[in-house]
Design a protein around this motif. Structure first.
Motif, PDB file in Angstrom:
ATOM      1  N   GLY A  34       0.816  -1.213   0.000  1.00 10.09           N
ATOM      2  CA  GLY A  34       0.000   0.000   0.000  1.00 10.09           C
ATOM      3  C   GLY A  34       0.849   1.262   0.000  1.00 10.09           C
ATOM      4  N   PRO A  35       0.206   2.436   0.100  1.00 13.87           N
ATOM      5  CA  PRO A  35       0.926   3.717   0.042  1.00 13.87           C
ATOM      6  C   PRO A  35       2.051   3.866   1.077  1.00 13.87           C
ATOM      7  N   LEU A  36       1.856   3.295   2.278  1.00  8.49           N
ATOM      8  CA  LEU A  36       2.886   3.429   3.328  1.00  8.49           C
ATOM      9  C   LEU A  36       4.080   2.497   3.137  1.00  8.49           C
ATOM     10  N   ARG A  37       3.940   1.491   2.275  1.00  8.28           N
ATOM     11  CA  ARG A  37       5.009   0.500   2.042  1.00  8.28           C
ATOM     12  C   ARG A  37       5.569  -0.051   3.362  1.00  8.28           C
ATOM     13  N   PRO A  38       4.708  -0.643   4.215  1.00  6.67           N
ATOM     14  CA  PRO A  38       5.179  -1.110   5.528  1.00  6.67           C
ATOM     15  C   PRO A  38       6.258  -2.187   5.455  1.00  6.67           C
ATOM     16  N   GLU A  39       6.296  -2.950   4.353  1.00  8.86           N
ATOM     17  CA  GLU A  39       7.325  -3.991   4.213  1.00  8.86           C
ATOM     18  C   GLU A  39       8.730  -3.400   4.182  1.00  8.86           C
ATOM     19  N   ILE A  40       8.839  -2.080   3.936  1.00  7.30           N
ATOM     20  CA  ILE A  40      10.139  -1.387   3.954  1.00  7.30           C
ATOM     21  C   ILE A  40      10.182  -0.387   5.108  1.00  7.30           C
ATOM     22  N   THR A  41       9.204   0.543   5.117  1.00  7.27           N
ATOM     23  CA  THR A  41       9.218   1.624   6.113  1.00  7.27           C
ATOM     24  C   THR A  41       9.090   1.110   7.541  1.00  7.27           C
ATOM     25  N   ILE A  42       8.225   0.107   7.752  1.00  6.61           N
ATOM     26  CA  ILE A  42       8.018  -0.422   9.106  1.00  6.61           C
ATOM     27  C   ILE A  42       9.044  -1.505   9.429  1.00  6.61           C
ATOM     28  N   ALA A  43       9.161  -2.492   8.535  1.00  7.31           N
ATOM     29  CA  ALA A  43      10.024  -3.655   8.804  1.00  7.31           C
ATOM     30  C   ALA A  43      11.479  -3.262   9.037  1.00  7.31           C
ATOM     31  N   TYR A  44      11.940  -2.202   8.394  1.00  7.16           N
ATOM     32  CA  TYR A  44      13.353  -1.808   8.527  1.00  7.16           C
ATOM     33  C   TYR A  44      13.518  -0.476   9.263  1.00  7.16           C
ATOM     34  N   PHE A  45      12.947   0.606   8.729  1.00  6.55           N
ATOM     35  CA  PHE A  45      13.210   1.937   9.293  1.00  6.55           C
ATOM     36  C   PHE A  45      12.576   2.138  10.671  1.00  6.55           C
ATOM     37  N   ALA A  46      11.287   1.789  10.809  1.00  2.84           N
ATOM     38  CA  ALA A  46      10.603   2.020  12.082  1.00  2.84           C
ATOM     39  C   ALA A  46      11.183   1.165  13.211  1.00  2.84           C
ATOM     40  N   VAL A  47      11.404  -0.114  12.937  1.00  6.51           N
ATOM     41  CA  VAL A  47      11.964  -1.017  13.951  1.00  6.51           C
ATOM     42  C   VAL A  47      13.375  -0.573  14.343  1.00  6.51           C
ATOM     43  N   SER A  48      14.181  -0.213  13.343  1.00  6.16           N
ATOM     44  CA  SER A  48      15.554   0.253  13.611  1.00  6.16           C
ATOM     45  C   SER A  48      15.542   1.509  14.466  1.00  6.16           C
ATOM     46  N   LEU A  49      14.595   2.416  14.180  1.00  7.08           N
ATOM     47  CA  LEU A  49      14.492   3.669  14.943  1.00  7.08           C
ATOM     48  C   LEU A  49      14.164   3.399  16.404  1.00  7.08           C
ATOM     49  N   ILE A  50      13.251   2.451  16.659  1.00  9.30           N
ATOM     50  CA  ILE A  50      12.884   2.105  18.050  1.00  9.30           C
ATOM     51  C   ILE A  50      14.110   1.608  18.819  1.00  9.30           C
ATOM     52  N   PHE A  51      14.905   0.730  18.203  1.00  7.66           N
ATOM     53  CA  PHE A  51      16.044   0.148  18.925  1.00  7.66           C
ATOM     54  C   PHE A  51      17.244   1.102  18.998  1.00  7.66           C
ATOM     55  N   PHE A  52      17.389   1.978  18.009  1.00  3.98           N
ATOM     56  CA  PHE A  52      18.411   3.030  18.106  1.00  3.98           C
ATOM     57  C   PHE A  52      18.049   3.965  19.264  1.00  3.98           C
ATOM     58  N   ASN A  53      16.776   4.300  19.352  1.00  6.75           N
ATOM     59  CA  ASN A  53      16.266   5.153  20.424  1.00  6.75           C
ATOM     60  C   ASN A  53      16.468   4.488  21.792  1.00  6.75           C
ATOM     61  N   SER A  54      16.247   3.158  21.853  1.00  5.17           N
ATOM     62  CA  SER A  54      16.466   2.411  23.105  1.00  5.17           C
ATOM     63  C   SER A  54      17.939   2.451  23.505  1.00  5.17           C
ATOM     64  N   GLY A  55      18.823   2.254  22.518  1.00  5.29           N
ATOM     65  CA  GLY A  55      20.257   2.303  22.781  1.00  5.29           C
ATOM     66  C   GLY A  55      20.709   3.664  23.262  1.00  5.29           C
ATOM     67  N   LEU A  56      20.106   4.701  22.697  1.00  2.83           N
ATOM     68  CA  LEU A  56      20.449   6.081  23.057  1.00  2.83           C
ATOM     69  C   LEU A  56      19.967   6.439  24.466  1.00  2.83           C
ATOM     70  N   SER A  57      18.848   5.836  24.878  1.00  5.85           N
ATOM     71  CA  SER A  57      18.244   6.197  26.162  1.00  5.85           C
ATOM     72  C   SER A  57      18.664   5.308  27.325  1.00  5.85           C
ATOM     73  N   LEU A  58      19.178   4.089  27.062  1.00  2.60           N
ATOM     74  CA  LEU A  58      19.572   3.179  28.144  1.00  2.60           C
ATOM     75  C   LEU A  58      20.788   3.703  28.897  1.00  2.60           C
ATOM     76  N   LYS A  59      20.607   3.955  30.189  1.00  4.01           N
ATOM     77  CA  LYS A  59      21.696   4.525  31.004  1.00  4.01           C
ATOM     78  C   LYS A  59      22.573   3.401  31.557  1.00  4.01           C
TER      79      LYS A  59
END
Length: 337
Positions: A34-59
């Motif tokens: 579909g228009p959002l292309r979740p197989e790319i935007t979600i499967a790779y970019f969104a998931v990567s962003l969540i874990f990069f954010n976790s790495g950045l915030s873990l003290k």
């Protein structure tokens, strides 16, 4: 004014309801291809962003003080990643004989395989006045451990979608989970002072991205006419989730307060919350990777979406009771000295 404050406080739970409704109304926007292309935007970019954010915030620099309390960490991690999934697996053997939707039951098994959350257990431990350092350590260590253990447990108890080979699952996990998490920690090393001073809204960023993942997952469901959610099964699963949480909180409390356990009242508070809470932030992306292509993925995700607000609600309700217990225990131990 009170309503606005409440909405701001509970915006994520409200957001989950809204994105599911949006997916119901217009599923074609977020489906695969579909228009959002979740197989790319979600499967790779969104998931990567969540874990990069976790790495950045873990003290992780604050964890050294709690590192030596090995017995407590061993108890929490073995309970949440060994006892919890095994106990739920045995429970599901009985529940499989009932009329509850089999996909929701599989969803309960996925909940049991999840690592502890990065935030909620720490927040509740702090609210009670428990051992916050131990809660931080177990949440962070559990997150790292969960990257390896959780996918293995999911594949062990539930198997994978046949179209995706194991090597592909673990290579995607490595690229979208491990690498971003390590990069986040490396960046934190350089930006620590700035991050401590500005305190960016890490939790809000992860939650917003998570809503996108939940939205696309339910778009796939609602675009499939063969999938229906049975209201009776859903109600039963809600009751089972609250029963599991309360039973396991009582069980961890009983074990950690028995004579000769060696745990202080403050340790018990951290144990009760860290052992029984499960991570939605890490869980949903992992389900998306491990069960890529599963037409029932959203039904499998439903128990985890329920478990998250349930653990916060139950924990918040019990905070005053646990705090008064801990205070009385600490006072009595001071009188005995």
């Amino acid at each position: 004014m009170g309503l606005l404050v409440r909405i701001r406080k509970e915006w994520f739970i409200i957001g989950i309801v809204l994105v599911i409704l949006s997916a119901k109304l217009q599923p074609s926007v977020g489906v695969r291809g579909g228009p959002l292309r979740p197989e790319i935007t979600i499967a790779y970019f969104a998931v990567s962003l969540i874990f990069f954010n976790s790495g950045l915030s873990l003290k992780t620099e604050e964890l050294t003080s709690a590192l030596l309390h090995v017995r407590l960490h061993l108890f929490v991690q073995s309970f949440t990643l060994v006892f919890f999934p095994l106990a739920v697996w045995l429970l599901l053997k009985v529940l499989a004989l009932t009329a509850i939707d089999q996909w929701l039951l599989r969803g309960l098994q996925t909940v049991s395989c999840m690592p502890p959350p990065v935030s909620s257990a720490v927040i509740l431990t702090k609210a009670v006045g428990g051992n916050e350092a131990a809660a931080i350590f177990n949440s962070a260590f559990g997150s790292f451990l969960g990257i390896i253990v959780t996918p293995v447990l999911l594949l062990l108890f539930l198997g994978s979608s046949s179209s995706v080979p194991f090597s592909s699952i673990f290579s995607q996990l490595f690229m979208t989970v491990v690498v971003p998490l390590i990069l986040g920690q490396v960046c934190r090393g350089f930006l620590r002072e700035y991050l401590e001073r500005r305190k960016p809204p890490f939790g809000a960023v992860s939650s917003a991205v998570l809503l996108m993942i939940i939205y696309t997952t339910f778009c796939d469901t609602f675009s499939n006419p063969n999938i229906e959610l049975d209201p009776t099964s859903l109600l039963m699963v809600v009751l089972i989730i609250f029963s599991i949480q309360l039973s396991f909180m009582l069980l961890t409390f009983a074990f950690s307060t028995r004579s000769g356990s060696g745990f202080s009242p403050a340790d018990t508070v951290a144990i009760v919350f860290c052992s029984t809470h499960k991570s939605l932030t890490l869980g949903i992306p992992m389900l998306k990777i491990v069960f890529e292509g599963y037409e029932h993925l959203s039904l499998i995700s439903v128990p985890l979406l329920i478990y998250h607000p349930a653990q916060i609600l139950l924990g918040s309700v019990l905070v005053p009771t646990i705090r008064s217990w801990m205070t009385s225990r600490q006072k009595s131990s001071l009188l005995l000295r």
